[in-house]
Design a protein around this motif. Structure first.
Motif, PDB file in Angstrom:
ATOM      1  N   SER A  37      -6.462  -7.729   2.666  1.00 11.36           N
ATOM      2  CA  SER A  37      -6.104  -7.154   1.373  1.00 11.36           C
ATOM      3  C   SER A  37      -6.311  -5.640   1.365  1.00 11.36           C
ATOM      4  O   SER A  37      -5.469  -4.886   0.854  1.00 11.36           O
ATOM      5  CB  SER A  37      -6.940  -7.813   0.276  1.00 11.36           C
ATOM      6  N   LEU A  38      -7.409  -5.189   1.938  1.00 10.74           N
ATOM      7  CA  LEU A  38      -7.692  -3.754   1.997  1.00 10.74           C
ATOM      8  C   LEU A  38      -6.697  -3.018   2.887  1.00 10.74           C
ATOM      9  O   LEU A  38      -6.272  -1.903   2.562  1.00 10.74           O
ATOM     10  CB  LEU A  38      -9.124  -3.519   2.477  1.00 10.74           C
ATOM     11  N   VAL A  39      -6.329  -3.634   3.994  1.00 12.95           N
ATOM     12  CA  VAL A  39      -5.315  -3.030   4.869  1.00 12.95           C
ATOM     13  C   VAL A  39      -4.009  -2.880   4.102  1.00 12.95           C
ATOM     14  O   VAL A  39      -3.365  -1.820   4.153  1.00 12.95           O
ATOM     15  CB  VAL A  39      -5.132  -3.862   6.160  1.00 12.95           C
ATOM     16  N   ASP A  40      -3.621  -3.912   3.376  1.00 10.68           N
ATOM     17  CA  ASP A  40      -2.391  -3.839   2.579  1.00 10.68           C
ATOM     18  C   ASP A  40      -2.474  -2.739   1.525  1.00 10.68           C
ATOM     19  O   ASP A  40      -1.524  -1.976   1.327  1.00 10.68           O
ATOM     20  CB  ASP A  40      -2.101  -5.183   1.908  1.00 10.68           C
ATOM     21  N   LYS A  41      -3.617  -2.638   0.832  1.00 10.78           N
ATOM     22  CA  LYS A  41      -3.805  -1.586  -0.175  1.00 10.78           C
ATOM     23  C   LYS A  41      -3.721  -0.196   0.456  1.00 10.78           C
ATOM     24  O   LYS A  41      -3.100   0.706  -0.111  1.00 10.78           O
ATOM     25  CB  LYS A  41      -5.171  -1.714  -0.859  1.00 10.78           C
ATOM     26  N   ALA A  42      -4.368  -0.034   1.589  1.00 13.17           N
ATOM     27  CA  ALA A  42      -4.365   1.271   2.249  1.00 13.17           C
ATOM     28  C   ALA A  42      -2.951   1.657   2.680  1.00 13.17           C
ATOM     29  O   ALA A  42      -2.511   2.794   2.454  1.00 13.17           O
ATOM     30  CB  ALA A  42      -5.308   1.261   3.452  1.00 13.17           C
ATOM     31  N   ARG A  43      -2.259   0.733   3.275  1.00  9.94           N
ATOM     32  CA  ARG A  43      -0.882   1.023   3.705  1.00  9.94           C
ATOM     33  C   ARG A  43       0.001   1.375   2.511  1.00  9.94           C
ATOM     34  O   ARG A  43       0.801   2.304   2.583  1.00  9.94           O
ATOM     35  CB  ARG A  43      -0.305  -0.175   4.457  1.00  9.94           C
ATOM     36  N   ALA A  44      -0.137   0.651   1.413  1.00 13.22           N
ATOM     37  CA  ALA A  44       0.669   0.912   0.217  1.00 13.22           C
ATOM     38  C   ALA A  44       0.388   2.298  -0.354  1.00 13.22           C
ATOM     39  O   ALA A  44       1.277   2.922  -0.935  1.00 13.22           O
ATOM     40  CB  ALA A  44       0.414  -0.157  -0.841  1.00 13.22           C
ATOM     41  N   ALA A  45      -0.841   2.775  -0.181  1.00 14.32           N
ATOM     42  CA  ALA A  45      -1.232   4.090  -0.698  1.00 14.32           C
ATOM     43  C   ALA A  45      -1.071   5.187   0.355  1.00 14.32           C
ATOM     44  O   ALA A  45      -1.455   6.329   0.120  1.00 14.32           O
ATOM     45  CB  ALA A  45      -2.680   4.053  -1.179  1.00 14.32           C
ATOM     46  N   ASP A  46      -0.496   4.843   1.508  1.00 13.91           N
ATOM     47  CA  ASP A  46      -0.304   5.791   2.615  1.00 13.91           C
ATOM     48  C   ASP A  46      -1.637   6.387   3.084  1.00 13.91           C
ATOM     49  O   ASP A  46      -1.737   7.572   3.374  1.00 13.91           O
ATOM     50  CB  ASP A  46       0.683   6.890   2.224  1.00 13.91           C
ATOM     51  N   VAL A  47      -2.662   5.523   3.131  1.00 13.42           N
ATOM     52  CA  VAL A  47      -3.979   5.903   3.627  1.00 13.42           C
ATOM     53  C   VAL A  47      -4.101   5.423   5.069  1.00 13.42           C
ATOM     54  O   VAL A  47      -3.695   4.302   5.395  1.00 13.42           O
ATOM     55  CB  VAL A  47      -5.090   5.281   2.744  1.00 13.42           C
ATOM     56  N   ARG A  48      -4.665   6.267   5.896  1.00  6.69           N
ATOM     57  CA  ARG A  48      -4.810   5.958   7.319  1.00  6.69           C
ATOM     58  C   ARG A  48      -5.704   4.730   7.515  1.00  6.69           C
ATOM     59  O   ARG A  48      -6.786   4.637   6.954  1.00  6.69           O
ATOM     60  CB  ARG A  48      -5.409   7.160   8.044  1.00  6.69           C
ATOM     61  N   VAL A  49      -5.217   3.782   8.317  1.00  7.49           N
ATOM     62  CA  VAL A  49      -6.005   2.625   8.739  1.00  7.49           C
ATOM     63  C   VAL A  49      -6.351   2.842  10.202  1.00  7.49           C
ATOM     64  O   VAL A  49      -5.462   3.048  11.031  1.00  7.49           O
ATOM     65  CB  VAL A  49      -5.227   1.299   8.568  1.00  7.49           C
TER      66      VAL A  49
END
Length: 183
Positions: A37-49
């Motif tokens: 879920s956090l990976v999905d949120k980060a990707r949606a917000a264009d935050v580096r994973v």
């Protein structure tokens, strides 16, 4: 905020959620779901994973046990940091990866709480990063036969003390998956 004043960005760290590491980990499925879920949120917000992957003599690179769990899939554009020590900064290019992205704040997830998670959050904080530990997105195995408390107590204790970590110009926090925003 961070003592890395020229680095306003945030990254999600996904540490060692590998087949052998979490095969028998406490609350494995729920923790992996929270990390996804956090990976999905980060990707949606264009935050580096940033993915961190451990290896050692019993878990060699390329083996099935070394691979990330199938529920978590790294995109080719997302950095992968290989490590052989608990602290993901030691002997790796993690600092360079974060600096190149202007990252001064970390949201930390993964395994194992009492080893690589604890080492990395302390290592990051010492290096000047703001560090948020996601309290329901890290886990550990039962090491009580070697004198450790049960895993749920290890996790609870780490969440408890990390929220009170303090240092000049840096922040430490603990939050739950549902409360993480990458705004």
């Amino acid at each position: 905020m961070s003592t890395l004043t020229d680095r306003p960005g945030t990254a999600l760290l996904v540490i060692d959620v590998q087949n052998d590491v979490v095969a028998k980990a406490h609350d494995r499925d729920a923790v992996v779901a929270n990390i996804r879920s956090l990976v999905d949120k980060a990707r949606a917000a264009d935050v580096r994973v940033v993915w961190v992957q451990h290896s050692h003599d019993q878990m060699t690179q390329g083996s099935e046990g070394w691979k990330y769990v199938p529920e978590l899939v790294r995109e080719d554009s997302e950095p992968l940091v290989h490590k052989t020590f608990g602290d993901a900064f030691e002997g790796t290019d993690l600092e360079d990866v974060l600096a190149s992205g202007g990252v001064g704040g970390l949201v930390v997830t993964g395994a194992e709480t009492d080893a690589c998670i604890r080492s990395t959050i302390h290592g990051a904080f010492t290096r000047g990063y703001d560090v948020t530990l996601v309290g329901d997105a890290h886990t550990t195995n039962d090491n009580s036969e070697w004198g450790a408390p049960p895993p749920e107590q290890v996790i609870a204790h780490t969440n408890l003390y990390w929220q009170f970590q303090d240092g000049p110009g840096r922040t430490a926090a603990v939050t739950e998956t549902k409360d993480v925003t990458f705004d």
